[in-house]
Scaffold this motif. Structure first.
Motif, PDB file in Angstrom:
ATOM      1  N   VAL A  84     -71.873  29.703  43.134  1.00  0.00           N
ATOM      2  CA  VAL A  84     -70.747  28.732  43.286  1.00  0.00           C
ATOM      3  C   VAL A  84     -69.649  29.586  42.426  1.00  0.00           C
ATOM      4  O   VAL A  84     -69.644  30.072  41.553  1.00  0.00           O
ATOM      5  CB  VAL A  84     -71.164  27.499  42.509  1.00  0.00           C
ATOM      6  CG1 VAL A  84     -72.396  26.922  42.993  1.00  0.00           C
ATOM      7  CG2 VAL A  84     -71.606  27.632  41.019  1.00  0.00           C
ATOM      8  N   PRO A  85     -68.338  28.921  42.684  1.00  0.00           N
ATOM      9  CA  PRO A  85     -67.098  29.430  42.122  1.00  0.00           C
ATOM     10  C   PRO A  85     -66.971  28.826  40.516  1.00  0.00           C
ATOM     11  O   PRO A  85     -67.392  27.683  40.239  1.00  0.00           O
ATOM     12  CB  PRO A  85     -66.055  28.807  43.070  1.00  0.00           C
ATOM     13  CG  PRO A  85     -66.611  27.566  43.788  1.00  0.00           C
ATOM     14  CD  PRO A  85     -68.149  28.008  44.047  1.00  0.00           C
ATOM     15  N   LEU A  86     -66.481  29.667  40.035  1.00  0.00           N
ATOM     16  CA  LEU A  86     -66.293  29.475  38.388  1.00  0.00           C
ATOM     17  C   LEU A  86     -64.770  29.279  38.242  1.00  0.00           C
ATOM     18  O   LEU A  86     -64.142  29.915  38.532  1.00  0.00           O
ATOM     19  CB  LEU A  86     -66.927  30.401  37.676  1.00  0.00           C
ATOM     20  CG  LEU A  86     -66.611  30.412  36.104  1.00  0.00           C
ATOM     21  CD1 LEU A  86     -67.404  29.198  35.639  1.00  0.00           C
ATOM     22  CD2 LEU A  86     -66.927  31.623  35.528  1.00  0.00           C
ATOM     23  N   ILE A  87     -64.433  28.142  37.420  1.00  0.00           N
ATOM     24  CA  ILE A  87     -63.152  27.699  37.217  1.00  0.00           C
ATOM     25  C   ILE A  87     -63.083  27.139  35.913  1.00  0.00           C
ATOM     26  O   ILE A  87     -64.037  26.642  35.149  1.00  0.00           O
ATOM     27  CB  ILE A  87     -62.737  26.519  38.261  1.00  0.00           C
ATOM     28  CG1 ILE A  87     -62.894  26.742  39.619  1.00  0.00           C
ATOM     29  CG2 ILE A  87     -61.266  25.876  37.920  1.00  0.00           C
ATOM     30  CD1 ILE A  87     -62.867  25.574  40.746  1.00  0.00           C
ATOM     31  N   TYR A 123     -69.442  23.583  42.005  1.00  0.00           N
ATOM     32  CA  TYR A 123     -68.534  24.457  41.689  1.00  0.00           C
ATOM     33  C   TYR A 123     -69.146  24.515  40.037  1.00  0.00           C
ATOM     34  O   TYR A 123     -69.610  23.413  39.362  1.00  0.00           O
ATOM     35  CB  TYR A 123     -67.100  24.364  41.919  1.00  0.00           C
ATOM     36  CG  TYR A 123     -66.667  23.271  41.335  1.00  0.00           C
ATOM     37  CD1 TYR A 123     -66.091  23.230  40.031  1.00  0.00           C
ATOM     38  CD2 TYR A 123     -66.170  22.167  42.087  1.00  0.00           C
ATOM     39  CE1 TYR A 123     -65.185  21.818  39.609  1.00  0.00           C
ATOM     40  CE2 TYR A 123     -65.805  21.010  41.876  1.00  0.00           C
ATOM     41  CZ  TYR A 123     -65.192  20.849  40.689  1.00  0.00           C
ATOM     42  OH  TYR A 123     -64.459  19.758  40.121  1.00  0.00           O
ATOM     43  N   ALA A 124     -68.631  25.403  39.430  1.00  0.00           N
ATOM     44  CA  ALA A 124     -68.999  25.498  37.910  1.00  0.00           C
ATOM     45  C   ALA A 124     -67.669  25.591  37.083  1.00  0.00           C
ATOM     46  O   ALA A 124     -66.586  26.193  37.408  1.00  0.00           O
ATOM     47  CB  ALA A 124     -69.625  26.879  37.515  1.00  0.00           C
ATOM     48  N   LEU A 125     -67.629  25.059  36.068  1.00  0.00           N
ATOM     49  CA  LEU A 125     -66.542  24.957  34.893  1.00  0.00           C
ATOM     50  C   LEU A 125     -67.170  25.428  33.596  1.00  0.00           C
ATOM     51  O   LEU A 125     -68.003  25.304  33.379  1.00  0.00           O
ATOM     52  CB  LEU A 125     -66.066  23.250  34.864  1.00  0.00           C
ATOM     53  CG  LEU A 125     -65.408  22.668  35.803  1.00  0.00           C
ATOM     54  CD1 LEU A 125     -65.281  21.210  35.516  1.00  0.00           C
ATOM     55  CD2 LEU A 125     -64.147  23.427  36.147  1.00  0.00           C
ATOM     56  N   GLU A 126     -66.028  26.463  33.100  1.00  0.00           N
ATOM     57  CA  GLU A 126     -66.466  27.049  31.880  1.00  0.00           C
ATOM     58  C   GLU A 126     -65.763  26.075  30.651  1.00  0.00           C
ATOM     59  O   GLU A 126     -64.447  25.890  30.757  1.00  0.00           O
ATOM     60  CB  GLU A 126     -65.828  28.216  31.763  1.00  0.00           C
ATOM     61  CG  GLU A 126     -66.188  29.020  30.668  1.00  0.00           C
ATOM     62  CD  GLU A 126     -65.870  30.643  30.669  1.00  0.00           C
ATOM     63  OE1 GLU A 126     -66.973  31.285  30.941  1.00  0.00           O
ATOM     64  OE2 GLU A 126     -64.939  30.885  30.601  1.00  0.00           O
TER      65      GLU A 126
END
Length: 208
Positions: A84-87, A123-126
Motif C-alpha cells: 500500500v502507498p505510504l503517505i 494506504y498507510a500514514l506515518e
C-alpha cells in the motif's frame, strides 16, 4: 484445527492490528478487560492450557470487523499481504494528494507491505508528533481504509477542509457531523460539522 498457542497468538495479533492491547481488545468487545490476559491462558499452576470461549472470540472479531477466516490466517501466519502507498501526516494535510473521496492520487509513493488489508484504496500514514500517544507514537504507521464506513468506537483519520489531519476515536457519527475522542488524554476531543470534513478513513492496521 487451530492449536492453543495459535488461538492466543491470533488474539494478540488481532489486538495489535488496531493498536490495542489484549485488554483493550476485550474492552472494545464489551467484555471484562482480563478476558484475554496471559494469566487466563493456563491453569493457575501452569499445568493445563485454557482456551478462550467461542463467544469471546466472536465478540472480539465483531468488534474489529474481522471474519474468522482472516483470524485463522493471522493465527497460523498464513495471512495475505499486499503493498500500500505510504503517505506522511504532513503530506496528508496538503491539497492535491487526495481526491474528494479521500483516496490518494498520483504515483511514485513509497510502498509498505501489510497483511490482511482488503480495501483496494487502502494506504498507510506515518504518524508524526505526540498528539496520539500512547496509542500511536511518532514514526508508527497505520493503514486506513477509506472505502469502509466507520462506526462508533473505531479509530479513524479525519482531514478537515482547512487541511488539518488527526487520528481520533469516533464517538458519534450523524448527518450533522462527528464527535471525536482524543487518543492522548492531554489533548481535547473534537466536534466537527459535516461541512468542515474533507474525508475520513477507518484505521484497520497499526505497525508499532
Amino acid at each position: 484445527m487451530l492449536t492453543h498457542n495459535q488461538i492466543w497468538k491470533g488474539v494478540d495479533l488481532l489486538a495489535a492490528r488496531t493498536g490495542l492491547t489484549p485488554s483493550g481488545l476485550a474492552r472494545r468487545a464489551g467484555m471484562d478487560s482480563t478476558t484475554f490476559n496471559v494469566s487466563k491462558r493456563t491453569s493457575p499452576d501452569g499445568s493445563r492450557p485454557r482456551w478462550p470461549s467461542t463467544e469471546s472470540i466472536a465478540k472480539a472479531l465483531d468488534a474489529v470487523r474481522v471474519d474468522f477466516e482472516e483470524f485463522a490466517a493471522l493465527a497460523t501466519g498464513a495471512s495475505r499481504t499486499r503493498s500500500v502507498p505510504l503517505i506522511g501526516f504532513a503530506q496528508a494535510g496538503n491539497d492535491g494528494f487526495f481526491d474528494d473521496a479521500g483516496f490518494p492520487v498520483g504515483q511514485g509513493w513509497e510502498e509498505v507491505v501489510f497483511p490482511g488489508v482488503e480495501d483496494a484504496h487502502a494506504y498507510a500514514l506515518e504518524i508524526s508528533g505526540d498528539s496520539m500517544v500512547p496509542v500511536y507514537r511518532d514514526g508508527d504507521r497505520v493503514v486506513v481504509a477509506p472505502g469502509e464506513l466507520p462506526r462508533r468506537g473505531d479509530r479513524i483519520v479525519v482531514r478537515t477542509r482547512d487541511g488539518e489531519v488527526m487520528a481520533k476515536e469516533l464517538v458519534r457519527f450523524t448527518e450533522e457531523g462527528l464527535e471525536l475522542a482524543s487518543l492522548n488524554p492531554e489533548y481535547p476531543g473534537r466536534s466537527l460539522k459535516t461541512a468542515e470534513i474533507s474525508w475520513m478513513a477507518r484505521i484497520v492496521w497499526a505497525s508499532q
